[in-house]
Motif scaffolding. Structure first.
Motif, mmCIF file in Angstrom:
data_model
loop_
_atom_site.group_PDB
_atom_site.id
_atom_site.type_symbol
_atom_site.label_atom_id
_atom_site.label_comp_id
_atom_site.label_asym_id
_atom_site.label_seq_id
_atom_site.Cartn_x
_atom_site.Cartn_y
_atom_site.Cartn_z
ATOM 1 N N ARG A 347 0.889 -1.150 0.000
ATOM 2 C CA ARG A 347 0.000 0.000 0.000
ATOM 3 C C ARG A 347 0.934 1.208 0.000
ATOM 4 O O ARG A 347 1.656 1.458 0.961
ATOM 5 N N TYR A 348 0.967 1.919 -1.126
ATOM 6 C CA TYR A 348 1.941 2.990 -1.335
ATOM 7 C C TYR A 348 1.190 4.295 -1.534
ATOM 8 O O TYR A 348 0.372 4.399 -2.465
ATOM 9 N N ARG A 349 1.403 5.245 -0.654
ATOM 10 C CA ARG A 349 0.678 6.523 -0.689
ATOM 11 C C ARG A 349 -0.824 6.274 -0.850
ATOM 12 O O ARG A 349 -1.482 6.878 -1.705
ATOM 13 N N GLY A 350 -1.341 5.320 -0.072
ATOM 14 C CA GLY A 350 -2.780 5.066 -0.044
ATOM 15 C C GLY A 350 -3.304 4.143 -1.142
ATOM 16 O O GLY A 350 -4.456 3.736 -1.117
ATOM 17 N N GLU A 351 -2.466 3.764 -2.080
ATOM 18 C CA GLU A 351 -2.923 2.935 -3.205
ATOM 19 C C GLU A 351 -2.241 1.572 -3.161
ATOM 20 O O GLU A 351 -1.075 1.498 -2.791
ATOM 21 N N GLU A 352 -2.936 0.508 -3.575
ATOM 22 C CA GLU A 352 -2.281 -0.806 -3.577
ATOM 23 C C GLU A 352 -1.516 -0.985 -4.897
ATOM 24 O O GLU A 352 -2.084 -0.838 -5.968
ATOM 25 N N VAL A 353 -0.232 -1.275 -4.782
ATOM 26 C CA VAL A 353 0.587 -1.455 -5.989
ATOM 27 C C VAL A 353 1.316 -2.798 -5.911
ATOM 28 O O VAL A 353 1.606 -3.287 -4.822
ATOM 29 N N SER A 354 1.592 -3.381 -7.076
ATOM 30 C CA SER A 354 2.331 -4.653 -7.044
ATOM 31 C C SER A 354 3.692 -4.502 -7.729
ATOM 32 O O SER A 354 4.310 -5.474 -8.128
ATOM 33 N N HIS A 355 4.153 -3.247 -7.871
ATOM 34 C CA HIS A 355 5.508 -3.026 -8.375
ATOM 35 C C HIS A 355 6.339 -2.371 -7.267
ATOM 36 O O HIS A 355 5.792 -1.933 -6.254
ATOM 37 N N LEU A 365 4.998 3.508 2.735
ATOM 38 C CA LEU A 365 4.640 2.197 2.192
ATOM 39 C C LEU A 365 4.370 1.175 3.303
ATOM 40 O O LEU A 365 5.045 1.167 4.325
ATOM 41 N N GLU A 366 3.386 0.325 3.043
ATOM 42 C CA GLU A 366 3.053 -0.722 4.016
ATOM 43 C C GLU A 366 2.854 -2.030 3.244
ATOM 44 O O GLU A 366 2.191 -2.024 2.191
ATOM 45 N N PRO A 367 3.406 -3.138 3.714
ATOM 46 C CA PRO A 367 3.219 -4.386 2.962
ATOM 47 C C PRO A 367 1.793 -4.927 3.082
ATOM 48 O O PRO A 367 1.169 -4.782 4.127
ATOM 49 N N VAL A 368 1.321 -5.555 2.017
ATOM 50 C CA VAL A 368 0.034 -6.260 2.051
ATOM 51 C C VAL A 368 0.388 -7.741 2.061
ATOM 52 O O VAL A 368 1.131 -8.205 1.191
ATOM 53 N N TYR A 369 -0.107 -8.452 3.074
ATOM 54 C CA TYR A 369 0.307 -9.847 3.242
ATOM 55 C C TYR A 369 -0.783 -10.826 2.850
ATOM 56 O O TYR A 369 -1.973 -10.560 3.033
ATOM 57 N N GLN A 370 -0.343 -11.989 2.390
ATOM 58 C CA GLN A 370 -1.226 -13.141 2.309
ATOM 59 C C GLN A 370 -0.648 -14.166 3.276
ATOM 60 O O GLN A 370 0.576 -14.353 3.340
ATOM 61 N N SER A 371 -1.546 -14.817 4.025
ATOM 62 C CA SER A 371 -1.079 -15.783 5.020
ATOM 63 C C SER A 371 -1.171 -17.195 4.436
ATOM 64 O O SER A 371 -2.195 -17.574 3.888
ATOM 65 N N LEU A 372 -0.070 -17.948 4.560
ATOM 66 C CA LEU A 372 -0.045 -19.320 4.043
ATOM 67 C C LEU A 372 0.242 -20.269 5.203
ATOM 68 O O LEU A 372 0.932 -19.887 6.162
ATOM 69 N N PRO A 373 -0.271 -21.510 5.145
ATOM 70 C CA PRO A 373 -0.004 -22.445 6.247
ATOM 71 C C PRO A 373 1.480 -22.808 6.342
ATOM 72 O O PRO A 373 2.145 -22.968 5.311
ATOM 73 N N GLY A 374 1.989 -22.927 7.565
ATOM 74 C CA GLY A 374 3.401 -23.284 7.762
ATOM 75 C C GLY A 374 3.570 -24.791 7.876
ATOM 76 O O GLY A 374 2.661 -25.560 7.589
ATOM 77 N N TRP A 375 4.751 -25.222 8.302
ATOM 78 C CA TRP A 375 5.026 -26.644 8.490
ATOM 79 C C TRP A 375 5.716 -26.817 9.842
ATOM 80 O O TRP A 375 6.444 -25.933 10.304
ATOM 81 N N SER A 376 5.448 -27.977 10.471
ATOM 82 C CA SER A 376 5.986 -28.171 11.817
ATOM 83 C C SER A 376 7.194 -29.110 11.806
ATOM 84 O O SER A 376 7.999 -29.131 12.732
ATOM 85 N N GLU A 377 7.330 -29.907 10.746
ATOM 86 C CA GLU A 377 8.370 -30.943 10.710
ATOM 87 C C GLU A 377 9.782 -30.345 10.674
ATOM 88 O O GLU A 377 10.010 -29.308 10.073
#
Ligand code: GDP
Ligand code: IMO
Ligand code: MG
Length: 423
Positions: A347-355, A365-377
């Motif tokens: 999120r860059y100056r209020g707008e979501e950018v992917s570059h 700037l603030e990161p936009v996250y996607q959460s993915l499952p982890g692993w324990s092994e």
């Protein structure tokens, strides 16, 4: 299949380049460093031995490969000879398997003084340089004042040295420095005397001959794309071209002779020194990753800053370098985390950018996250990709889908053996 491939770091350095170059060297005849210098610290582990290289290429433990220190590298002879002295008792005969470019530039003791003075003058805006004299040496190179390795063979080498030293001392006129210059110079000249007995060569020509003879060449990057002087987080970068283009200028290798560009990244991110780091975890979790991943600098011992994987920056690095294969390191370090965030946009100056925007400062700037499952092994004993947890496989596929490049290798520990090929 073309003769020359490049392996380079896609983040802020320390991705595990040393380990992978060592693993790959059995398939190459020539391994060549093309930029950077003793700011680099490349770690290799095999048969219970851990070894850190700074200027010498990471193919040095394979007797049949020729290791080249290319024209784009900057050399501190004192550090260089220390590296040689550590290799000799391990049975590495550098006179046989190492070639040093006459066109590589030399780091003088006064370059280190200038590096320290520059950092002191910047105060709280300091870059966090390794203080090895890298920036001032590259400045003298592009300013056409530098001293090169081949100059040591000229009768007026001492005059050239003195002229450059005087220029530096004039630049620092009046600046205080807690540094015994005379002692450093004595050590430097003694190291130069030894260096000149090593095989100095016109390595650009050697590389071209090797290419024409059908030899396989691997160019080994130092630092990482986000530290590139043009494409990194300027001014918090190093002073060389760490990207694929640097392999051409740093070795005398034409772009149309490059085959694969292998990009390596950690399953998370680290950075050592100052500068923006959007996905930084400046908290307990960041500390946990630092401890588990032993994230302390190989050259300076400084704690590395840690954070989530930044796919926006990774994709940018893939594009800048033309990466054809990805390798993911340190997957073992993330074991035990229930979920893993990956940054997919900003999120860059209020707008979501992917570059990657012009500036990555946290106030913009603030990161936009996607959460993915982890692993324990515990992954450190895994030797076949089929035995990797399904959630790790999904994590890797997510990265492949985002970047459009296959992840051909996953690393699950520092040792040569802890290396799993996916393709
Ligand atoms: P380079 O500068 O890119 O060569 O990387 P460094 O050697 O500075 O830092 C990488 C560190 O991670 C070294 O201590 C390596 O021994 C270690 N390492 C490399 N691959 C792995 C891995 O897959 N898992 C773990 N736990 N450590 C690794
Ligand atoms: P390898 O090859 C990580 C960082 C320094 C500093 C900035 C500028 O081991 O991945 P410099 O001394 O080049 O003027 O420092 O770059 N830096 C590295 N960070 N790995 C490295 O090399 C680095 N070489 C330089 O910490 O922030
Ligand atoms: Mg390193």
């Amino acid at each position: 299949m073309k003769g020359a491939d490049i392996l380079l770091g896609l983040q802020w350095g320390d991705e595990g380049k040393g380990k992978i170059v060592d693993v790959l060297t059995r398939d190459y005849d020539v391994v060549a460093r093309f930029q950077g210098g003793p700011n680099a610290g490349h770690t290799l582990e095999f048969e219970g031995i851990k070894h850190v290289l700074h200027t010498i290429p990471s193919g040095i433990f394979h007797a049949k490969a020729v290791n080249i220190v290319g024209n784009g590298v900057v050399i501190d002879p004192v550090i260089f000879m220390r590296e040689i002295d550590k290799l000799t008792p391990m049975g590495v005969h550098c006179a046989d398997c190492l070639r040093i470019s006459r066109k590589a530039h030399l780091i003088l003791p006064t370059h280190r003084l200038l590096d320290a003075a520059s950092e002191a003058a910047k105060g709280k805006n300091k870059i966090g340089s390794t203080l090895k004299g890298i920036g001032p040496t590259y400045m003298d190179k592009t300013g056409r004042n530098g001293l090169r390795v081949g100059d040591v063979e000229l009768p007026d080498f001492m005059e050239r040295y003195d002229a450059l030293k005087s220029k530096h001392l004039q630049m620092m006129d009046g600046a205080e420095h807690a540094f015994d210059l005379a002692a450093a110079e004595t050590e430097w000249h003694a190291a130069m005397d030894r260096l000149k007995s090593l095989p100095l060569a016109d390595t650009d020509v050697l590389i071209q001959e090797a290419y024409r003879a059908g030899k396989r060449i691997l160019a080994e990057g130092a630092q990482g794309t986000m530290l590139d002087v043009d494409f990194g987080t300027y001014p918090f970068v190093t002073s060389s071209t760490t990207t694929a283009a640097g392999a051409c200028t740093g070795l005398g290798l034409a772009p149309n002779r490059i085959g694969e560009v292998i990009g390596i990244f950690k399953a998370y991110c680290t950075r050592v020194g100052s500068g923006p780091f959007p996905t930084e975890l400046d908290n307990d979790l960041g500390e946990e990753i630092r401890q588990k991943g032993h994230e302390f600098g190989s050259t300076t011992g400084r704690p590395r800053r840690t954070g989530w994987l930044d796919l926006v920056a990774l994709k940018y690095a893939v594009e800048v370098n033309g990466v054809t294969q990805l390798m993911m390191m340190k997957a073992d370090v993330l074991s035990g985390l229930e979920s893993l965030d990956v940054c997919t946009a900003y999120r860059y100056r209020g707008e979501e950018v992917s570059h990657l925007p012009y500036r990555l400062d946290s106030n913009l700037l603030e990161p936009v996250y996607q959460s993915l499952p982890g692993w324990s092994e515990d992954l450190t004993g895994v030797r076949h990709t089929k035995d990797l947890p399904a959630t790790l496989e999904s994590y890797v596929r997510f990265i492949e889908d985002y970047t459009g490049v296959p992840v051909v290798l996953v690393s699950v520990g520092p040792d040569r053996e802890q290396t799993l090929w996916r393709r």
